[in-house]
Scaffold this motif. Sequence first.
Motif, PDB file in Angstrom:
ATOM      1  N   VAL B  30       0.865  -1.177   0.000  1.00 36.37           N
ATOM      2  CA  VAL B  30       0.000   0.000   0.000  1.00 36.37           C
ATOM      3  C   VAL B  30       0.900   1.224   0.000  1.00 36.37           C
ATOM      4  O   VAL B  30       1.893   1.261   0.735  1.00 36.37           O
ATOM      5  CB  VAL B  30      -0.911   0.024   1.249  1.00 36.37           C
ATOM      6  N   ASP B  31       0.581   2.195  -0.848  1.00 37.41           N
ATOM      7  CA  ASP B  31       1.347   3.441  -0.855  1.00 37.41           C
ATOM      8  C   ASP B  31       0.556   4.524  -1.562  1.00 37.41           C
ATOM      9  O   ASP B  31      -0.247   4.227  -2.435  1.00 37.41           O
ATOM     10  CB  ASP B  31       2.702   3.244  -1.560  1.00 37.41           C
ATOM     11  N   ARG B  32       0.803   5.770  -1.152  1.00 36.98           N
ATOM     12  CA  ARG B  32       0.175   6.890  -1.848  1.00 36.98           C
ATOM     13  C   ARG B  32       0.796   7.077  -3.232  1.00 36.98           C
ATOM     14  O   ARG B  32       0.178   7.554  -4.149  1.00 36.98           O
ATOM     15  CB  ARG B  32       0.374   8.188  -1.057  1.00 36.98           C
ATOM     16  N   ASP B  33       2.073   6.735  -3.319  1.00 36.49           N
ATOM     17  CA  ASP B  33       2.799   6.916  -4.576  1.00 36.49           C
ATOM     18  C   ASP B  33       2.830   5.610  -5.347  1.00 36.49           C
ATOM     19  O   ASP B  33       2.778   4.527  -4.763  1.00 36.49           O
ATOM     20  CB  ASP B  33       4.234   7.374  -4.289  1.00 36.49           C
ATOM     21  N   PRO B  34       2.934   5.716  -6.676  1.00 40.29           N
ATOM     22  CA  PRO B  34       2.974   4.491  -7.485  1.00 40.29           C
ATOM     23  C   PRO B  34       4.350   3.845  -7.465  1.00 40.29           C
ATOM     24  O   PRO B  34       5.345   4.485  -7.141  1.00 40.29           O
ATOM     25  CB  PRO B  34       2.655   5.007  -8.896  1.00 40.29           C
ATOM     26  N   TRP B  35       4.381   2.566  -7.791  1.00 40.14           N
ATOM     27  CA  TRP B  35       5.649   1.865  -8.020  1.00 40.14           C
ATOM     28  C   TRP B  35       5.528   1.225  -9.395  1.00 40.14           C
ATOM     29  O   TRP B  35       5.120   0.070  -9.508  1.00 40.14           O
ATOM     30  CB  TRP B  35       5.876   0.820  -6.931  1.00 40.14           C
ATOM     31  N   PRO B  36       5.843   2.024 -10.427  1.00 40.34           N
ATOM     32  CA  PRO B  36       5.573   1.554 -11.799  1.00 40.34           C
ATOM     33  C   PRO B  36       6.364   0.300 -12.145  1.00 40.34           C
ATOM     34  O   PRO B  36       5.871  -0.573 -12.856  1.00 40.34           O
ATOM     35  CB  PRO B  36       6.017   2.720 -12.686  1.00 40.34           C
ATOM     36  N   GLN B  46      -2.639   1.611  -4.735  1.00 39.75           N
ATOM     37  CA  GLN B  46      -2.202   2.994  -4.602  1.00 39.75           C
ATOM     38  C   GLN B  46      -3.319   3.866  -4.049  1.00 39.75           C
ATOM     39  O   GLN B  46      -4.264   4.222  -4.749  1.00 39.75           O
ATOM     40  CB  GLN B  46      -1.734   3.518  -5.954  1.00 39.75           C
ATOM     41  N   PHE B  47      -3.224   4.158  -2.752  1.00 33.78           N
ATOM     42  CA  PHE B  47      -4.176   5.097  -2.137  1.00 33.78           C
ATOM     43  C   PHE B  47      -3.600   5.557  -0.810  1.00 33.78           C
ATOM     44  O   PHE B  47      -2.591   5.026  -0.319  1.00 33.78           O
ATOM     45  CB  PHE B  47      -5.555   4.461  -1.957  1.00 33.78           C
ATOM     46  N   ASP B  48      -4.249   6.529  -0.219  1.00 26.73           N
ATOM     47  CA  ASP B  48      -3.816   7.079   1.059  1.00 26.73           C
ATOM     48  C   ASP B  48      -4.259   6.138   2.176  1.00 26.73           C
ATOM     49  O   ASP B  48      -5.427   5.738   2.237  1.00 26.73           O
ATOM     50  CB  ASP B  48      -4.447   8.475   1.235  1.00 26.73           C
TER      51      ASP B  48
END
Lengths: 298, 305
Positions: B30-36, B46-48
């Motif tokens: 889980v993360d606010r930022d993407p991991w392309p 990807q969410f807060d």
Amino acid sequence: MNDVIDLLARLGERLHDASTGLTGFVSDLVAEIDEKVDRIPAELNEYGYDPWGYNPAVLKRFILPVAFLYRYYFRCRTRGLENLPEGRVLLIGNHAGQVAFDGLMVMAACILEAEPPRLSRGMGEYWLGTLPFLSILMDRTGSAVGTRQTGVDMLEHGECVMAFPEGVHGMNKLYSDAYKLMEFGLGFMRLGLQTNTPIVPVSIVGSEEQNPGIANLKGIARLLGMPSFPITLTFPWLGPLGMMPLPVRYHIEFGPPILFEGDPEDEDDVIQGKVDEIKAVLQRQLTKGRENRRSVFF
Amino acid sequence: MPKLLITGIAGGLGRLVAKMARSRWEVIGVDRDPWPSAPDGVVVHQFDMRKRRFEDVFRTERPEAVVHLAFVRHFRSDPATRHEINVEGTKHLLEHCAEYGVRQLVVVSSSYVYGALANNARYMNEEHPLNASRTFPEIRDLCEVEGLVGTFLWRYPEIATSILRPVNTLGHSVHNAIGNYMKIQMVPTVMGFNPMMQFMHAEDLAEAVNVALEKKVRGVYNVAGPGAVPLKRALEEIGRPYFSIPDTVAHTLINTLFSLGIYRFPPGAIDFIKYPCTISDKRFRQATGFRARHTLAEIFASVAP
């Protein structure tokens, strides 16, 4: 370059550099220090530091002026170094003389005259750790701010730790109290019991006369955030120069090691009893040392 | 394979932990930022974390283990937001862990919680009080997080919960306060102070997290790397020029810049480049056998210009 080398050890460095071109006793002393410091047992990492920040290269520069004081200014007479056991040991000394030359002289004795040379690691006042340059110098030359955990770690590592349990109360006492041992802190005894470390009482005769205290202005000290503010014949009248000690002769004696047993977390009363034993031994050593000297200066 | 949930997976450390854990776990993040460039098999939501969807991940995925890395560790954002993410975020995470049957939890705190004080023991153990809040109120939230997790640890003995307190962590892919500080073109230091500092490589920390999972350790653990060197020596090794300013000037300057919001470097952080904050990792080594692989030279090379 470390700030500390730039400033505090500049004198040492000059002497160190100059000595390459000099013959005679300076270069001899440099060579002696190099050889002895190299033989001090220490666990250095690939950058030359031990876990507490000790660095032999800095110590070599620093100890040169100290060795001058030891040999040619205070002309120290040191006895009993054969009493220094191998491995962990706690040196307990009497503190006097406004500036801790006593600690430095014990340090020089352990490097110059002990076999093998040892690094006596001072347990300093908390205040020293907050001072610029001095805090670095303290680390690099093997000492540290005196906390229980640091002491335990060093002793378990087989180091030689030096403490003055009177603290500033001893160092900045008035001349009227000369050679009277002030109240001892109990921390060192708990440290010794916890780590099963032999205690070597180190009596220092001479330090009391190097800069006799006339008064101690506690109000000014508090204002300046210092542990004490001594008034002597020369300080503060001559400024920093007034901290210069008189050329007294030092007589240092390392007594036989004493191993205490017991619970390090015992009641203060019990610990106090053991501390009093050490204090009595040290007081006897001091009295004997004073009786045996011919004069304060010779 | 059992499921592992990593919060803050897209951060430098999160990615390293995920890549290492992949062989033994089915990794969800889980993360606010993407991991392309997330490796195959790693699912990133990807969410807060403050959103309700966070709980849904627990409900649907039912992870067996959780690694909590989603902390704001810089001071650029609003202090209230930082507090909310760090403290509230952890609180919710703990609730979900208890409710959805998580068996193992690793929370990566920091050795900074001990605070840098002139009279610190040189190698503090886990019993040392968390003094950071005394001189460095900006990271008080990390101490609060530790309080929450500590309580959780005792309340749920069936969950193997551990708090790791790593030393200064450096690595090419990791962006944190100490790393950013050591990457400044001309690094400001405090005149007359040069504390011993411990460093570890980010990959070693990622491994420590994996080892903590593998050994199912429970409790609070300091985690350290190969050793300590004075700060300025470290800068020399990294190849960063530095300059020294007197303490009072540094404090006045940083205070002014910080209160004006020009430079988000809190004044309390100055203590960490003045006084020692070194820790003993004996307990972690004894519990897990963990030894950092990277030498100091490799650590410094990883952030060299």
